[in-house]
Design a protein around this motif. Structure first.
Motif, short mmCIF file in Angstrom:
data_model
loop_
_atom_site.label_atom_id
_atom_site.label_comp_id
_atom_site.label_asym_id
_atom_site.label_seq_id
_atom_site.Cartn_x
_atom_site.Cartn_y
_atom_site.Cartn_z
N GLU A 118 -28.15 -18.87 -75.43
CA GLU A 118 -27.33 -17.92 -74.68
C GLU A 118 -27.84 -16.50 -74.89
O GLU A 118 -28.24 -16.14 -76.00
CB GLU A 118 -25.86 -18.02 -75.11
N TYR A 145 -33.23 -16.18 -68.15
CA TYR A 145 -31.99 -15.46 -67.84
C TYR A 145 -31.97 -14.82 -66.45
O TYR A 145 -30.98 -14.18 -66.08
CB TYR A 145 -31.74 -14.38 -68.89
N ASN A 161 -23.00 -11.44 -64.97
CA ASN A 161 -22.50 -12.69 -65.56
C ASN A 161 -23.59 -13.76 -65.65
O ASN A 161 -23.31 -14.96 -65.53
CB ASN A 161 -21.31 -13.23 -64.76
N ALA A 162 -24.83 -13.31 -65.86
CA ALA A 162 -25.93 -14.28 -65.99
C ALA A 162 -25.77 -15.13 -67.24
O ALA A 162 -25.32 -14.65 -68.29
CB ALA A 162 -27.27 -13.54 -66.02
N THR A 163 -26.11 -16.38 -67.14
CA THR A 163 -26.09 -17.30 -68.28
C THR A 163 -27.48 -17.90 -68.45
O THR A 163 -28.34 -17.78 -67.56
CB THR A 163 -25.06 -18.42 -68.06
N ALA A 164 -27.68 -18.54 -69.58
CA ALA A 164 -28.99 -19.11 -69.87
C ALA A 164 -29.23 -20.37 -69.04
O ALA A 164 -28.31 -21.17 -68.82
CB ALA A 164 -29.09 -19.44 -71.35
N ASN A 165 -30.45 -20.51 -68.57
CA ASN A 165 -30.84 -21.75 -67.92
C ASN A 165 -30.96 -22.86 -68.96
O ASN A 165 -31.10 -22.59 -70.16
CB ASN A 165 -32.17 -21.56 -67.19
N LEU A 205 -30.71 -9.06 -70.94
CA LEU A 205 -30.38 -9.10 -69.52
C LEU A 205 -30.75 -7.82 -68.77
O LEU A 205 -30.45 -7.70 -67.58
CB LEU A 205 -28.88 -9.37 -69.34
#
Length: 255
Positions: A135, A225, A126-130, A141
């Motif tokens: 996105e 990411y 469930n990583a999201t963009a910093n 990923l």
């Protein structure tokens, strides 16, 4: 005398009933055939689940296990052959020294020295963009073949005397390949995190990693990411010698 228009249409009624009866009998016969076929196929098992079906992942793991066993047997046989050859091969000491140097370069002998390990890993679940980055797409990923190859190439450029990927020593014919999110190396299958270990001058190895344009691009994904990137220095480590086959396999034209 009754009117023909008022007579019950007997012939028409009989011509309809007969096909209906035949169709009903055919349906029951087909149902019976299906039941018999299901019984013979199931053999007492539940055919509504896929538990009895061979899964592709199971096949891959089984082949990986067999390849591991064959690799161990190959290594043992090679050791026996080398022992027999070394007893009395008629060569001079100079020729033996030259052979040992070639074996070291070929990667078939153990190598001990200082070095470092690079670890690559997929982004967290469930990583999201910093902040400041778009996105991610699914491919952003996970570790790709070009990422692993970039590390290996950078370490060679940094003067590595030998490289091990996971638990296998690389030689000149080794190919780093990825299928999906798994690494296939010399007949074995691996999942992330991936560890690449190199023996050599640590400063030069670090410089090789820093100068690689492909890894500079990878660092952007690390920042954006959360892809895994870790470099650990090793005081002293030993790389195993390559123990697999050294025969070349190549495509041949069809006659």
């Amino acid at each position: 005398m009754s009117n023909s228009a008022d007579s019950p249409p007997g012939p028409v009624r009989r011509s309809v009933r007969r096909p209906v009866r035949l169709l009903t009998a055919a349906v029951f016969a087909l149902a019976g055939l299906i039941f018999v076929t299901s019984f013979n196929t199931a053999k007492g098992t539940n055919i509504r689940t896929d538990a009895s079906l061979l899964k592709l992942s199971d096949l891959i793991h089984e082949r990986d296990r067999k390849n591991h066993e064959l690799g161990d047997r190959t290594a043992a046989l090679r050791h026996d052959i080398d022992t027999l050859v070394s007893r009395d091969d008629g060569s001079t000491e100079a020729e033996n020294a030259k052979l040992r140097a070639l074996e070291k370069t070929a990667g078939t002998e153990k190598l001990t020295g200082q070095g470092l390990t690079v670890t690559l890993d997929d982004a967290p679940p469930n990583a999201t963009a910093n902040p400041g980055y778009p996105e991610p797409q699914p491919n952003d990923l996970v570790i790709h073949q070009q990422d692993l190859q970039a590390v290996v190439n950078a370490l060679w450029d940094g003067g590595a005397e030998g490289i091990r990927v996971m638990d296998q020593r690389l030689i000149s014919t080794s190919a780093v390949r990825c299928v999906g999110n798994t690494l296939i190396l010399q007949g074995r299958v691996y999942s992330p995190p991936y560890k690449i270990t190199a023996v050599g001058d640590q400063d030069r190895l670090r410089k090789g990693l820093a100068d690689s344009q492909a890894l500079q691009n990878y660092q952007l994904y690390v920042k954006a990411y959360g892809l895994g990137w870790k470099v650990d220095e090793l005081g002293r480590t030993t790389l195993p010698g390559y123990s697999g086959t050294v025969d070349l396999h190549y495509a041949k034209p069809v006659e």
